[in-house]
Design a protein around this motif. Structure first.
Motif, mmCIF file in Angstrom:
data_model
loop_
_atom_site.group_PDB
_atom_site.id
_atom_site.type_symbol
_atom_site.label_atom_id
_atom_site.label_comp_id
_atom_site.label_asym_id
_atom_site.label_seq_id
_atom_site.Cartn_x
_atom_site.Cartn_y
_atom_site.Cartn_z
ATOM 1 N N ALA A 227 2.039 29.736 109.829
ATOM 2 C CA ALA A 227 3.272 30.694 109.358
ATOM 3 C C ALA A 227 3.658 30.318 108.037
ATOM 4 N N PRO A 228 3.974 31.393 107.383
ATOM 5 C CA PRO A 228 4.576 30.938 106.016
ATOM 6 C C PRO A 228 5.873 29.846 105.996
ATOM 7 N N THR A 229 5.632 28.877 105.183
ATOM 8 C CA THR A 229 6.583 27.551 105.453
ATOM 9 C C THR A 229 8.106 28.248 105.251
ATOM 10 N N ALA A 230 8.280 29.245 104.367
ATOM 11 C CA ALA A 230 9.722 30.049 104.364
ATOM 12 C C ALA A 230 10.326 30.169 105.575
ATOM 13 N N ARG A 231 9.356 30.790 106.488
ATOM 14 C CA ARG A 231 9.812 31.373 107.936
ATOM 15 C C ARG A 231 10.322 30.266 108.977
ATOM 16 N N THR A 232 10.054 28.824 108.592
ATOM 17 C CA THR A 232 10.113 27.784 109.444
ATOM 18 C C THR A 232 11.474 27.082 108.874
ATOM 19 N N ARG A 233 12.042 27.390 108.021
ATOM 20 C CA ARG A 233 12.972 26.630 107.056
ATOM 21 C C ARG A 233 14.406 27.185 107.726
ATOM 22 N N VAL A 234 15.295 26.343 107.520
ATOM 23 C CA VAL A 234 16.873 26.733 107.627
ATOM 24 C C VAL A 234 17.115 27.901 107.198
ATOM 25 N N GLY A 235 17.725 28.783 107.888
ATOM 26 C CA GLY A 235 18.355 29.920 107.441
ATOM 27 C C GLY A 235 17.519 30.995 107.993
ATOM 28 N N ALA A 236 15.967 30.900 107.923
ATOM 29 C CA ALA A 236 15.206 31.927 108.545
ATOM 30 C C ALA A 236 14.771 31.630 110.010
ATOM 31 N N PHE A 237 14.844 30.249 110.169
ATOM 32 C CA PHE A 237 14.298 29.879 111.657
ATOM 33 C C PHE A 237 15.496 29.208 112.417
ATOM 34 N N PRO A 238 15.774 29.608 113.722
ATOM 35 C CA PRO A 238 16.966 29.052 114.325
ATOM 36 C C PRO A 238 16.595 27.782 114.828
ATOM 37 N N VAL A 239 18.166 27.349 115.152
ATOM 38 C CA VAL A 239 18.051 26.058 116.236
ATOM 39 C C VAL A 239 18.081 26.989 117.608
ATOM 40 N N TRP A 240 17.117 26.596 118.516
ATOM 41 C CA TRP A 240 16.776 27.460 119.464
ATOM 42 C C TRP A 240 16.669 26.431 120.913
ATOM 43 N N ALA A 241 16.734 27.051 121.953
ATOM 44 C CA ALA A 241 16.227 26.638 123.371
ATOM 45 C C ALA A 241 16.098 27.647 124.234
ATOM 46 N N ARG A 242 15.092 27.462 125.122
ATOM 47 C CA ARG A 242 14.675 28.552 126.272
ATOM 48 C C ARG A 242 14.997 27.706 127.434
ATOM 49 N N ILE A 243 15.972 28.004 128.239
ATOM 50 C CA ILE A 243 16.311 27.435 129.423
ATOM 51 C C ILE A 243 15.882 28.147 130.517
ATOM 52 N N ALA A 244 14.711 27.854 131.260
ATOM 53 C CA ALA A 244 13.869 28.676 132.004
ATOM 54 C C ALA A 244 14.366 28.338 133.482
ATOM 55 N N ARG A 245 14.311 27.264 134.045
ATOM 56 C CA ARG A 245 14.672 26.746 135.304
ATOM 57 C C ARG A 245 15.466 25.323 134.993
ATOM 58 N N ASP A 248 13.991 22.566 133.253
ATOM 59 C CA ASP A 248 12.935 23.145 132.199
ATOM 60 C C ASP A 248 13.639 23.927 130.837
ATOM 61 N N PHE A 249 13.932 22.983 130.419
ATOM 62 C CA PHE A 249 14.809 23.206 129.092
ATOM 63 C C PHE A 249 13.981 22.829 127.822
ATOM 64 N N VAL A 250 13.715 23.553 126.980
ATOM 65 C CA VAL A 250 12.627 23.190 125.914
ATOM 66 C C VAL A 250 13.509 23.932 124.485
ATOM 67 N N TYR A 251 13.786 23.016 123.435
ATOM 68 C CA TYR A 251 14.627 23.176 122.368
ATOM 69 C C TYR A 251 13.950 23.018 121.262
ATOM 70 N N GLY A 252 14.364 23.311 120.051
ATOM 71 C CA GLY A 252 13.769 23.049 118.721
ATOM 72 C C GLY A 252 14.513 23.485 117.636
ATOM 73 N N LEU A 253 14.079 23.116 116.395
ATOM 74 C CA LEU A 253 14.654 23.287 115.048
ATOM 75 C C LEU A 253 13.941 23.274 114.106
ATOM 76 N N PRO A 254 14.443 24.032 112.854
ATOM 77 C CA PRO A 254 13.771 24.416 111.714
ATOM 78 C C PRO A 254 12.932 22.886 111.016
ATOM 79 N N ASP A 255 12.048 23.424 110.216
ATOM 80 C CA ASP A 255 11.360 22.418 109.607
ATOM 81 C C ASP A 255 12.274 21.698 108.637
ATOM 82 N N HIS A 256 12.706 20.369 108.475
ATOM 83 C CA HIS A 256 13.661 19.873 107.624
ATOM 84 C C HIS A 256 12.804 18.778 106.636
ATOM 85 N N ALA A 257 12.768 19.142 105.563
ATOM 86 C CA ALA A 257 12.408 18.237 104.514
ATOM 87 C C ALA A 257 10.657 17.892 104.799
ATOM 88 N N ASP A 258 10.378 19.110 104.923
ATOM 89 C CA ASP A 258 8.508 19.050 105.336
ATOM 90 C C ASP A 258 8.373 18.157 106.268
#
Ligand code: FAD
Length: 360
Positions: A227-245, A248-258
């Motif tokens: 994906a374009p780098t700009a789309r993985t950065r703060v502001g464009a990409f969220p802090v997120w979590a999928r809480i399925a069961r 079963d909790f998976v989370y993620g964060l934007p690309d920080h400092a490459d």
């Protein structure tokens, strides 16, 4: 009479924040740690953390609000720098599972979080895999905490405000008497009017009256997305979590400092481990599978990975309280994989309790 008002055992986020509030009130503090500055053997290392208001309990939404609106702004003002990078928060999952509690508690709290349809969430954040039957919360109070910077700036602020550090100086025993606490360490005895024990996964070992925590090792990956780098950065990409069961909790964060786009499973149950054990090799294939399951674009590779420790407290609750053995010792039991965001609030609570004792 001892010159030290408070000795703090453990230089993780909770210990450093307790030291910050005490120093800010003119108290003389010493911070002891069994490892060196910036070590990667506990729970507070790594460049980034999620903060959010989206939670499954009203008390945690309230605590997050206190952290966001009061404690973190005070820390940023005093340290003279931003410690959080604003970016949207996206929390989602099947509404009939544990995520239902998040919906109820968060939307009832009246914080700046809104429910949005999965179609809108996919349009806003096309790199994430969001199922048609997922409920979605868009959290406008969320941010990426610059955790590494926070730890570093807290240490330098404390140095500049007269605090002393005892690195690679494990506390072995705490003995309290009528007017002070003696902390026996590998390099002699430290005496202070009060003590705060915030030793994370090692707390119970040092203070048996503290709740037993189950120590769970976490594996975190930093991924290359197609994906374009700009789309993985703060502001464009969220802090997120999928809480399925449950669990079963998976989370993620934007690309920080490459470093790559961060993602991991939030492992809260399992066979505990000894925090001093040599960590096993990281299961890179499992991390890649996790990424391929949760990103909607191809995952080109795993750029880096790291271990980290959760100290799971009973019921995943936080406890800041005086020791049952001596009111001069304040005990901090908080982690369960989600308390960095609450660090400034938890640290303040510990400082408040220690303060009473730090007077002449
Ligand atoms: C992978 C991972 C991701 C996370 N993500 C998030 C997130 O997104 N948002 C969030 O809010 N939270 C998150 N957390 C949780 C958060 O980072 C931790 O809860 C928090 O950092 C714990 O801090 P602590 O000060 O209690 O413990 P630690 O940071 O472990 O500090 C305890 C310190 O005590 C020292 N010590 C131990 N025994 C002794 C002794 N006898 N003498 C002297 N020193 C001693 C240790 O060396 C250590 O430095 C995450 C945690 C991990 C592991």
């Amino acid at each position: 009479m001892t010159e030290i008002d408070c000795a703090i055992v453990g230089a993780g986020i909770h210990g450093l924040c307790a030291a910050f509030w005490l120093s800010r009130r003119g108290k003389r503090v010493v911070v002891l740690d069994r490892h060196g500055p910036g070590h990667a053997l506990g729970g507070s290392h790594g460049a980034t953390r999620i903060t959010r208001s989206s939670y499954h309990e009203a008390d945690l939404v309230r605590l997050a609000t206190e952290a966001h609106q009061d404690a973190w702004p005070t820390l940023e003002r005093e340290l003279g720098t931003a410690l959080r990078a604003a970016t949207p928060g996206l929390f989602f999952g099947p509404p009939d599972g544990p995520f239902g509690d998040y919906l109820r508690a968060t939307l009832a709290a009246g914080v700046a979080v809104e429910a949005i349809p999965p179609t809108t969430a996919r349009r806003l954040f096309p790199l994430l895999r969001i199922e048609d039957d997922d409920a979605v919360l868009l959290d406008h109070t969320a941010a990426m905490i610059l955790a590494g910077k926070t730890m570093e700036r807290l240490r330098s602020w404390l140095h500049a405000h007269g605090a002393t550090f005892g690195w690679n100086m494990p506390a072995r025993n705490l003995v309290a008497d009528v007017d002070s606490v003696r902390i026996e360490t590998s390099s002699g005895t430290v005496r202070a009017r009060s003590a705060v024990v915030s030793a994370g996964a090692w707390s119970h070992e040092l203070e048996p009256s503290m709740p037993v925590t189950t120590v769970l090792r976490q594996e975190v990956g930093y991924f290359d997305l197609d994906a374009p780098t700009a789309r993985t950065r703060v502001g464009a990409f969220p802090v997120w979590a999928r809480i399925a069961r449950a669990n079963d909790f998976v989370y993620g964060l934007p690309d920080h400092a490459d470093a790559g786009t961060k993602a991991a499973r939030h492992v809260t149950v399992g066979e505990g481990t000894d925090p001093d054990d040599e960590p096993p090799a990281i299961d890179r294939l499992a991390l890649l599978d996790l990424a391929r399951e949760h990103f909607a674009v191809p995952v080109r590779g795993l750029r880096a990975a790291e271990h980290c420790l959760y100290a799971m407290t009973p019921g995943q609750s936080f406890r800041v309280a005086r020791s049952p053995l001596s009111s001069r010792i304040v005990q901090v039991t908080a982690c369960s994989g989600h308390s960095f965001k609450f660090g400034p609030v938890i640290g303040r609570a510990a400082a408040d309790l220690a303060m009473d004792l730090a007077v002449g």
